[in-house]
Motif scaffolding. Structure first.
Motif, short mmCIF file in Angstrom:
data_model
loop_
_atom_site.label_atom_id
_atom_site.label_comp_id
_atom_site.label_asym_id
_atom_site.label_seq_id
_atom_site.Cartn_x
_atom_site.Cartn_y
_atom_site.Cartn_z
N ARG A 1 -2.88 -11.08 -0.79
CA ARG A 1 -4.29 -11.42 -0.96
C ARG A 1 -5.12 -10.15 -1.19
O ARG A 1 -5.98 -10.10 -2.06
N TRP A 2 -4.85 -9.10 -0.41
CA TRP A 2 -5.62 -7.87 -0.59
C TRP A 2 -5.30 -7.21 -1.93
O TRP A 2 -6.19 -6.70 -2.61
N SER A 3 -4.03 -7.26 -2.32
CA SER A 3 -3.64 -6.72 -3.61
C SER A 3 -4.35 -7.46 -4.74
O SER A 3 -4.82 -6.85 -5.72
N SER B 1 -5.84 -4.96 6.28
CA SER B 1 -7.18 -5.01 5.69
C SER B 1 -7.63 -6.45 5.49
O SER B 1 -8.80 -6.78 5.70
N THR B 2 -6.70 -7.33 5.09
CA THR B 2 -7.04 -8.75 4.95
C THR B 2 -7.41 -9.34 6.31
O THR B 2 -8.38 -10.09 6.43
N ARG C 1 -7.23 -9.03 -4.44
CA ARG C 1 -8.65 -8.66 -4.38
C ARG C 1 -8.90 -7.36 -5.12
O ARG C 1 -9.91 -7.20 -5.82
N LEU C 2 -7.98 -6.40 -4.97
CA LEU C 2 -8.12 -5.14 -5.67
C LEU C 2 -8.02 -5.33 -7.18
O LEU C 2 -8.77 -4.73 -7.95
N TYR D 1 -2.54 -3.13 3.40
CA TYR D 1 -3.20 -4.22 2.69
C TYR D 1 -3.30 -5.46 3.57
O TYR D 1 -4.32 -6.14 3.61
N ARG E 1 0.81 -1.21 0.00
CA ARG E 1 0.00 0.00 0.00
C ARG E 1 0.85 1.27 0.00
O ARG E 1 0.42 2.31 -0.51
N HIS F 1 -10.81 -8.25 7.22
CA HIS F 1 -11.77 -8.95 6.35
C HIS F 1 -11.99 -10.39 6.83
O HIS F 1 -13.10 -10.91 6.74
N THR G 1 -5.46 -15.25 -4.22
CA THR G 1 -6.82 -15.05 -3.73
C THR G 1 -7.41 -16.33 -3.18
O THR G 1 -7.87 -16.39 -2.04
#
Length: 257
Positions: free
Chosen positions: A238-240, A189-190, A242-243, A186, A105, A193, A255
């Motif tokens: 994983r968050w990257s 955030s995972t 998802r984006l 990021y 990020r 989530h 993912t």
């Protein structure tokens, strides 16, 4: 482990991904392309007697243009940061690696490590930041200074929480939760989530909250039989991914939805 994290096991996708990854190959060889001219130009204009270097495709050290910096290069005494202060050179190399990473990020940002509140005209403007960094190198721990900030982190001008975490990892420091680990928005955030009950903003992480974070991913790594660095990498990637999926319709590892 915090009682709030009890019964919060690593996700199956994390287990599968980490078990198929190698620490040396996927963590230490995690390389980014750094614009050396941008960083060294900023170092010159800021008055730092420091210079960052990188490697070309053949692994040879270069001093100009775009070059590769691997995570394995982030260590005290590295050949890729030369100048009068090893610890300050390492800090800027960590910032260059972090700000150039395509999965993380952080944006490219030149840390202003000058103390804006000097008590004497002849005082070294980087002395406060340098004292914190040298203490981390010497003791492999976060110093407990009487002038620590409200969050419990030492007062080191220009050094944000996530950059401090990279520096701590690079000098092999430890915190209450275990060996220091990188922390990226990021990745957090995972965690949120997946059900982690914490504040989602990395910039607001106190030392106590960071300790809890390190303790959690260290416990996950132990359960999986892997390293905390790979767990942290999975969280970030994983968050990257998802984006990428949301923005471009791409199904991208890791993912594993």
């Amino acid at each position: 482990m915090s009682r709030l994290d009890e019964g919060f096991p690593p996700p199956t996708a994390c287990v599968q991904w980490c078990q198929h990854r190698n620490y040396d190959l996927h963590v230490l060889d995690d390389g980014v392309e750094v614009d050396l001219d941008w960083w060294n130009g900023h170092l010159d204009r800021a008055g730092h007697d420091l210079r960052l270097r990188g490697r070309n495709l053949d692994g040879e050290i270069v001093e100009y243009g775009d070059a590769t910096v691997q995570r394995n290069d982030l260590r005290i005494g590295t050949d890729l940061a030369v100048g009068e202060h090893d610890s300050l050179g390492l800090l800027f190399l960590c910032a260059a690696w972090q700000g150039s990473h395509r999965h993380r990020r952080a944006m490219r940002r030149f840390p202003d490590v000058m103390n804006p509140h000097l008590s004497r005209p002849d005082e070294n403007p980087v002395a406060k930041t340098l004292a914190v960094l040298d203490s981390c190198v010497r003791n492999r721990a976060v110093p407990d200074h009487p002038n620590s900030t409200w969050s419990g982190w030492p007062d080191a001008p220009g050094v944000g929480m996530s950059l401090m975490a990279i520096f701590l990892w690079a000098v092999k420091a430890s915190v209450y939760g275990g060996p220091a680990q990188l922390i990226d928005q990021y990745g957090v955030s995972t965690l949120i989530h997946e059900g982690w009950l914490e504040d989602p903003s990395v910039t607001g992480f106190t030392r106590r909250r960071y300790d809890r974070y390190v303790e959690l991913i260290t416990a996950w790594a132990t359960d999986i039989g892997t390293s905390p660095e790979l767990v942290e990498m999975w969280l970030v990637q994983r968050w990257s991914a998802r984006l990428n999926e949301a923005r471009h319709g791409r199904y991208t590892a890791p993912t594993l939805f």
